[in-house]
Design a protein around this motif. Structure first.
Motif, PDB file in Angstrom:
ATOM      1  N   PHE A 186     -28.261  27.906  35.422  1.00  0.00           N
ATOM      2  CA  PHE A 186     -28.581  28.754  36.096  1.00  0.00           C
ATOM      3  C   PHE A 186     -29.013  29.376  37.353  1.00  0.00           C
ATOM      4  O   PHE A 186     -28.893  30.730  37.775  1.00  0.00           O
ATOM      5  N   GLY A 187     -28.547  28.086  38.402  1.00  0.00           N
ATOM      6  CA  GLY A 187     -28.532  28.826  39.837  1.00  0.00           C
ATOM      7  C   GLY A 187     -27.357  29.545  40.038  1.00  0.00           C
ATOM      8  O   GLY A 187     -27.385  30.450  40.804  1.00  0.00           O
ATOM      9  N   CYS A 188     -26.697  29.092  39.435  1.00  0.00           N
ATOM     10  CA  CYS A 188     -24.872  29.633  39.593  1.00  0.00           C
ATOM     11  C   CYS A 188     -25.146  31.131  39.189  1.00  0.00           C
ATOM     12  O   CYS A 188     -24.460  32.131  39.740  1.00  0.00           O
ATOM     13  N   MET A 189     -25.911  31.107  37.924  1.00  0.00           N
ATOM     14  CA  MET A 189     -26.235  32.832  37.520  1.00  0.00           C
ATOM     15  C   MET A 189     -26.541  33.600  38.302  1.00  0.00           C
ATOM     16  O   MET A 189     -25.977  34.490  38.569  1.00  0.00           O
ATOM     17  N   PHE A 190     -27.849  32.662  39.221  1.00  0.00           N
ATOM     18  CA  PHE A 190     -28.618  32.982  40.310  1.00  0.00           C
ATOM     19  C   PHE A 190     -27.953  34.184  41.634  1.00  0.00           C
ATOM     20  O   PHE A 190     -27.390  35.221  41.767  1.00  0.00           O
TER      21      PHE A 190
END
Length: 133
Positions: free
Chosen positions: A106-110
């Motif tokens: 999810f951090g990489c998606m952000f």
């Protein structure tokens, strides 16, 4: 490549450096939240590389008078960025198996949204500068 293109790419480099510094300095806090910092750092590197490829594909076409060539380049940049990210995700899932870190993903998606937004804003500014010159 001219200096304007490299100067325009500077904010992307700055985001890369700042996010990696934040990940490294807040490793303990992120581990408490069950976010794997190594996933974030590697994802940040992959996203930065994909954004750089996409950015420089578009800036090569700024001097072209043919609008179809510019559209093809934009689509090619988006497609190359998406493919690089898909390959990275599949490699990560195959390596991690059931141990996939959802917080890191999810951090990489952000980060993907952050890089894409900054890239589009920068390219729009470059495109407007070229039209006005």
């Amino acid at each position: 490549m001219n200096k304007t293109v490299f100067r325009s790419f500077r904010p992307l480099v700055l985001i890369f450096v700042i996010t990696n510094a934040l990940f490294l300095t807040s490793r303990a806090r992120l581990n408490q939240w069950n976010i794997d910092v190594d996933v974030l750092i590697i994802g940040n590197l992959v996203l930065f590389a994909a954004t750089a490829v996409s950015f420089f594909l578009f800036t090569r076409q700024l001097n072209t008078k043919n609008p179809q060539a510019i559209v093809r380049t934009v689509y090619g940049g988006v497609l190359s960025k998406m493919m690089i990210c898909l390959v990275a995700v599949f490699v990560y899932i195959s390596i991690a198996g059931k141990g996939v870190n959802k917080g890191g993903v999810f951090g990489c998606m952000f980060l993907y949204v952050l890089y894409t937004t900054l890239e589009v804003v920068t390219l729009m500014k470059l495109s407007k500068q070229k039209k006005n010159v």
